[in-house]
Design an enzyme around this catalytic site. Sequence first.
Site, short mmCIF file in Angstrom:
data_model
loop_
_atom_site.label_atom_id
_atom_site.label_comp_id
_atom_site.label_asym_id
_atom_site.label_seq_id
_atom_site.Cartn_x
_atom_site.Cartn_y
_atom_site.Cartn_z
N ARG A 35 11.01 112.86 12.24
CA ARG A 35 12.21 113.09 13.05
C ARG A 35 11.85 113.26 14.52
O ARG A 35 12.54 112.78 15.41
CB ARG A 35 12.96 114.33 12.56
CG ARG A 35 13.58 114.18 11.22
CD ARG A 35 14.99 113.65 11.38
NE ARG A 35 15.58 113.39 10.09
CZ ARG A 35 16.72 113.91 9.70
NH1 ARG A 35 17.36 114.73 10.46
NH2 ARG A 35 17.20 113.58 8.52
N GLU A 36 10.77 114.00 14.78
CA GLU A 36 10.37 114.28 16.16
C GLU A 36 9.97 113.01 16.90
O GLU A 36 10.48 112.75 18.00
CB GLU A 36 9.24 115.32 16.18
CG GLU A 36 9.70 116.68 15.72
CD GLU A 36 8.58 117.63 15.32
OE1 GLU A 36 8.91 118.78 14.95
OE2 GLU A 36 7.39 117.24 15.36
#
Length: 128
Positions: A73-74
């Site tokens: 996600r990051e």
Amino acid sequence: MAEAFVSYRLADAPAARRLAEEVRNAGHEVWFDEWRIDLGDSIVERISTGLSATAYLILCYSSSGVESPWMSREWMSTLARQLDGQPVKILPVRLTGNAVPAILADIKYADLVRNWDAGIRQLLAAIR
């Protein structure tokens, strides 16, 4: 100084913490989850706030890979911001292992396996 977000797998926490401390000691603002998320905080909110304010995502990869749900996600959200024209840069850093993840194959990385100090110097030179 620049704001840098350190993305890593839990298995790599000791090396990622050491890296984060060196970047912070060089005078940069560092977003490192252990330092920025307190008991009772919304983890998603704190990470989202950290990512939106960062100019650099330091993507730590290792023999453990880069495919944890949080890491994915990051770096994916950072890549989306980059592709949208926002001034954010992904700085890959190899902590252990040999293989570069396919998604990072065309991006020069800091190699902390071969020489930690030289890799940190390269990383710090990239953070402006």
